[in-house]
Structures are given as C-alpha cells and as structure tokens.
Design a protein around this motif. Structure first.
Motif, PDB file in Angstrom:
ATOM      1  N   UNK A 189       0.835  -1.203   0.000  1.00 24.70           N
ATOM      2  CA  UNK A 189       0.000   0.000   0.000  1.00 24.70           C
ATOM      3  C   UNK A 189       0.871   1.255   0.000  1.00 24.70           C
ATOM      4  N   UNK A 190       1.904   1.270   0.861  1.00 26.84           N
ATOM      5  CA  UNK A 190       2.712   2.478   1.033  1.00 26.84           C
ATOM      6  C   UNK A 190       3.693   2.709  -0.108  1.00 26.84           C
ATOM      7  N   UNK A 191       4.454   1.670  -0.450  1.00 26.06           N
ATOM      8  CA  UNK A 191       5.492   1.829  -1.469  1.00 26.06           C
ATOM      9  C   UNK A 191       4.991   1.478  -2.871  1.00 26.06           C
ATOM     10  N   UNK A 192       4.078   0.522  -2.956  1.00 26.80           N
ATOM     11  CA  UNK A 192       3.531   0.153  -4.262  1.00 26.80           C
ATOM     12  C   UNK A 192       2.472   1.130  -4.732  1.00 26.80           C
ATOM     13  N   UNK A 193       1.969   1.939  -3.761  1.00 25.34           N
ATOM     14  CA  UNK A 193       0.940   2.934  -4.063  1.00 25.34           C
ATOM     15  C   UNK A 193      -0.274   2.303  -4.743  1.00 25.34           C
ATOM     16  N   UNK A 194      -0.625   1.115  -4.229  1.00 27.77           N
ATOM     17  CA  UNK A 194      -1.810   0.413  -4.727  1.00 27.77           C
ATOM     18  C   UNK A 194      -2.937   0.615  -3.707  1.00 27.77           C
ATOM     19  N   UNK A 195      -4.140   0.707  -4.165  1.00 26.52           N
ATOM     20  CA  UNK A 195      -5.292   0.862  -3.275  1.00 26.52           C
ATOM     21  C   UNK A 195      -5.313  -0.257  -2.234  1.00 26.52           C
ATOM     22  N   UNK A 196      -5.552   0.119  -0.977  1.00 25.56           N
ATOM     23  CA  UNK A 196      -5.589  -0.878   0.098  1.00 25.56           C
ATOM     24  C   UNK A 196      -6.709  -1.891  -0.128  1.00 25.56           C
ATOM     25  N   UNK A 197      -7.771  -1.456  -0.777  1.00 29.49           N
ATOM     26  CA  UNK A 197      -8.875  -2.369  -1.092  1.00 29.49           C
ATOM     27  C   UNK A 197      -8.382  -3.490  -2.004  1.00 29.49           C
ATOM     28  N   UNK A 198      -7.642  -3.129  -3.048  1.00 30.04           N
ATOM     29  CA  UNK A 198      -7.137  -4.125  -4.008  1.00 30.04           C
ATOM     30  C   UNK A 198      -6.079  -5.015  -3.369  1.00 30.04           C
ATOM     31  N   UNK A 199      -5.153  -4.404  -2.635  1.00 31.25           N
ATOM     32  CA  UNK A 199      -4.064  -5.165  -2.004  1.00 31.25           C
ATOM     33  C   UNK A 199      -4.608  -6.207  -1.047  1.00 31.25           C
ATOM     34  N   UNK A 200      -5.495  -5.795  -0.153  1.00 32.07           N
ATOM     35  CA  UNK A 200      -5.986  -6.723   0.877  1.00 32.07           C
ATOM     36  C   UNK A 200      -7.010  -7.709   0.315  1.00 32.07           C
ATOM     37  N   UNK A 201      -7.710  -7.308  -0.745  1.00 37.25           N
ATOM     38  CA  UNK A 201      -8.609  -8.255  -1.415  1.00 37.25           C
ATOM     39  C   UNK A 201      -7.790  -9.376  -2.052  1.00 37.25           C
ATOM     40  N   UNK A 202      -6.671  -9.002  -2.674  1.00 34.13           N
ATOM     41  CA  UNK A 202      -5.775 -10.006  -3.266  1.00 34.13           C
ATOM     42  C   UNK A 202      -5.166 -10.889  -2.177  1.00 34.13           C
ATOM     43  N   UNK A 203      -4.757 -10.280  -1.072  1.00 33.70           N
ATOM     44  CA  UNK A 203      -4.180 -11.046   0.044  1.00 33.70           C
ATOM     45  C   UNK A 203      -5.188 -12.045   0.593  1.00 33.70           C
ATOM     46  N   UNK A 204      -6.418 -11.597   0.713  1.00 32.27           N
ATOM     47  CA  UNK A 204      -7.484 -12.467   1.212  1.00 32.27           C
ATOM     48  C   UNK A 204      -7.611 -13.705   0.335  1.00 32.27           C
ATOM     49  N   UNK A 205      -7.627 -13.505  -0.971  1.00 30.69           N
ATOM     50  CA  UNK A 205      -7.790 -14.612  -1.913  1.00 30.69           C
ATOM     51  C   UNK A 205      -6.566 -15.527  -1.931  1.00 30.69           C
ATOM     52  N   UNK A 206      -5.373 -14.921  -1.962  1.00 28.99           N
ATOM     53  CA  UNK A 206      -4.127 -15.706  -2.019  1.00 28.99           C
ATOM     54  C   UNK A 206      -3.959 -16.560  -0.761  1.00 28.99           C
ATOM     55  N   UNK A 207      -4.167 -15.956   0.397  1.00 30.95           N
ATOM     56  CA  UNK A 207      -3.986 -16.691   1.655  1.00 30.95           C
ATOM     57  C   UNK A 207      -4.982 -17.836   1.783  1.00 30.95           C
ATOM     58  N   UNK A 208      -6.238 -17.564   1.450  1.00 34.96           N
ATOM     59  CA  UNK A 208      -7.253 -18.613   1.572  1.00 34.96           C
ATOM     60  C   UNK A 208      -6.975 -19.749   0.600  1.00 34.96           C
ATOM     61  N   UNK A 209      -6.595 -19.397  -0.622  1.00 40.57           N
ATOM     62  CA  UNK A 209      -6.272 -20.434  -1.594  1.00 40.57           C
ATOM     63  C   UNK A 209      -5.059 -21.247  -1.175  1.00 40.57           C
ATOM     64  N   UNK A 210      -4.059 -20.561  -0.616  1.00 38.81           N
ATOM     65  CA  UNK A 210      -2.849 -21.261  -0.174  1.00 38.81           C
ATOM     66  C   UNK A 210      -3.160 -22.225   0.963  1.00 38.81           C
ATOM     67  N   UNK A 211      -4.039 -21.811   1.868  1.00 39.77           N
ATOM     68  CA  UNK A 211      -4.427 -22.695   2.980  1.00 39.77           C
ATOM     69  C   UNK A 211      -5.069 -23.972   2.434  1.00 39.77           C
ATOM     70  N   UNK A 212      -5.994 -23.807   1.490  1.00 39.20           N
ATOM     71  CA  UNK A 212      -6.719 -24.960   0.946  1.00 39.20           C
ATOM     72  C   UNK A 212      -5.784 -25.908   0.195  1.00 39.20           C
ATOM     73  N   UNK A 213      -4.831 -25.338  -0.550  1.00 38.37           N
ATOM     74  CA  UNK A 213      -3.863 -26.173  -1.269  1.00 38.37           C
ATOM     75  C   UNK A 213      -2.921 -26.854  -0.286  1.00 38.37           C
ATOM     76  N   UNK A 214      -2.464 -26.095   0.689  1.00 35.71           N
ATOM     77  CA  UNK A 214      -1.498 -26.573   1.683  1.00 35.71           C
ATOM     78  C   UNK A 214      -2.041 -27.741   2.495  1.00 35.71           C
ATOM     79  N   UNK A 215      -3.335 -27.667   2.863  1.00 33.52           N
ATOM     80  CA  UNK A 215      -3.934 -28.675   3.740  1.00 33.52           C
ATOM     81  C   UNK A 215      -4.831 -29.657   2.999  1.00 33.52           C
TER      82      UNK A 215
END
Length: 315
Positions: A111-137
């Motif tokens: 958000x700070x250095x990439x100057x990307x909207x926090x909505x987009x950054x955290x929405x992507x994080x939400x999806x990536x983390x959840x998908x990684x959990x499902x693949x991992x387990x």
C-alpha cells in the motif's frame, strides 16, 4: 469543543442502544441474563473485539484491510501444524503471531510503497492466503493440540474465560496506543491529511506499515483464540470475519474517511452486534437473517459515519 461534544454524544447513543437491547432481550427471553449466556456473549465477542481493534487503526488511517479473515485461518493453520509437529505450544503460538504480523507488514509495504489501493491489495491477500491454505492442507483440518494451547481458547481464570481476558487486555492496549502514543496520533493525522503529516517530517509510509503490522497481529491473536477454542485448525476459519470487524469499527464511530476513531466505541459496537446475534439465536430466528442483519448494520454505520463527517466539515 463541538467535535468532542459530538463524540461524547455518539458514545452515549451507543451505550443507550446497548442498554435498550439488554432490557428488551432480557424481557423476551428468561435465559438472556443468565451468567452462562452472558459469559457466552463475551466469549463470542472476544474474537471480533480483538479483530476490530486492529481494524479500527487501519480505518482511522483512511485505509481498509479485507484480508484479516484469511489471516485468522492462515495463522491458525501455522500454529496447528507446528503444534502437531511437536513444537512447544507457546513457541507455535508466537510463530503464528509473527507470521500474521509479517503478512500485515507486506500489505502495508504494498500500500505504502507500491501505491496500490488498500482495497485491491488486501482483497488479493485475502484470496491468495485462503487459496494457499486450501492447497497446503488439501482442505482438511488439523486437530489434536496440547492442553496448554487449548487453554488459550477455552480455559478459565476463575469464572472468566481466557479469551475474554485477552480481548479486554488488547482493547485497553489498543486504546492507549491510539490515544496516548505517537503512533496513534500519526495514524489519526494520516487519516486526516497524509500530505500535511509527511511535510511535517513524519515518514507516512512507515506509519502505514506499522499500522498494517498491528492489524495483522490482532488477526493472528484472533486466529490463536479460534484455533485453540476449536482444538482444530480449520481451512475456512475466519471466513467473513472481516465484515464484522469493519461493521464494529464503523458502528463504533470510526470514520471511513479516516482521521477519527475510538477503541471504546468499537468495543461497545462489538457487544451490540454479538448481543443481537445471541438474541436472535435465543428467539429461534434463522441464522441466515444474521448475515442480512450484519449487512444492514454496516450500511447504517457508514451512513452515520458520513453524516458525522459532513457535520464536522461544516464546523
């Protein structure tokens, strides 16, 4: 002076809603005021309270974090895997909290250095983390932890559950940080005018990273409580919790535009939301309506926030 009076008036308004809810539900159900049910409400509120404190800081800064629900699941999975692998419970818990803080830092850096909207950054994080959990387990839970770890989620100190003590402690620490420290002041000023804060010599980017790390830590603590309470690390743990955290923070008086927030208001809002949910269960109202209720409350909270912002701008 007028701004302070508005804040006090809104706090009185929240407390009034809380009192009315308690009176109405105690009349509607004879079980509502029992110690067992009151302790259950506080216990259920604990997770949302911890999560909402972190969200309060982020929204005060004029940003948003949609990834906290996935961070709950991810940090809980890290703790669960370490516990099952034989790592001491305390070290496993600390490792999970460290991971959640790092995830928050990464969000903040983007958000700070990439100057990307926090909505987009955290929405992507939400999806990536959840998908990684499902693949991992492979979408399977991990269970069977030591009594020391489960004590954090279901243990008691006297008549009070440990999560209640943890959540109240976090709320007090959060209130002190927001209102009595430089980080809290910078967070509020960043929401009001990041440009002016930057020109005064404060590194706004570092403030954003620190606040996102704090929010990640709060999500990790919530994940620890959830995992310990269930005695199981669930792949879908925390799903949808971000909406409740945002609703509690905004209903508690935190402005979506940033620059204004109150941890005490967030705590009261958490109690209001969870008392409503508890009351609906006691009155045998379908759980589906709880989702509808959360959405309606979120819209009302945003309308109140916008109304207060317009009033402040007129002063």
């Amino acid at each position: 002076m007028k701004k302070k009076l508005q804040q006090h008036s809104y706090m009185i308004f929240l407390v009034s809603i809380l009192v009315v809810l308690i009176v109405v539900l105690s009349i509607a159900s004879p079980f509502f005021l029992s110690w067992r049910n009151c302790r259950n409400i506080l216990n259920q509120s604990a997770i949302y309270m911890v999560l909402s404190v972190g969200m309060t800081f982020v929204i005060c800064m004029g940003e948003i974090d949609l990834s906290v629900g996935s961070v709950i699941g991810f940090s809980g999975m890290v703790m669960g895997m370490l516990c099952v692998a034989g790592v001491p419970s305390i070290i496993a818990a600390l490792a999970g909290l460290a991971v959640s803080s790092i995830i928050g830092m990464i969000n903040g850096i983007l958000v700070a250095y990439g100057k990307i909207s926090s909505f987009i950054v955290t929405l992507a994080s939400m999806s990536v983390l959840r998908g990684f959990i499902l693949v991992w387990t492979n979408a399977k839970p991990i269970y069977g932890f030591s009594d020391i770890f489960t004590f954090l989620g279901s243990g008691k100190i006297g008549p009070v559950n440990v999560p209640i003590i943890l959540s109240l402690t976090i709320a007090v620490i959060g209130a002190v940080i927001l209102h009595k420290t430089l980080l809290g002041n910078y967070c509020l000023f960043c929401g009001s005018s990041a440009l002016a804060l930057n020109r005064s010599g404060v590194n706004v980017k570092k403030v954003k990273i620190a606040v996102y790390a704090l929010c990640g830590l709060c999500a990790g603590i919530a994940g620890m409580i959830v995992t310990a309470r269930l005695n199981s690390a669930e792949p879908l743990a925390g799903q949808g919790y971000e909406m409740d955290a945002i609703a509690a923070a905004v209903l508690g008086g935190t402005s979506m535009q940033g620059g204004k927030g109150n941890v005490a208001g967030t705590v009261i809002a958490c109690l209001i939301l969870n008392i409503l949910k508890n009351g609906m269960i006691l009155l045998s109202v379908s759980s589906h309506y709880q989702e509808v209720l959360t959405g309606v409350i979120l819209v009302i909270a945003v309308l109140i926030s916008e109304s207060n912002r317009r009033k402040r701008s007129e002063i």
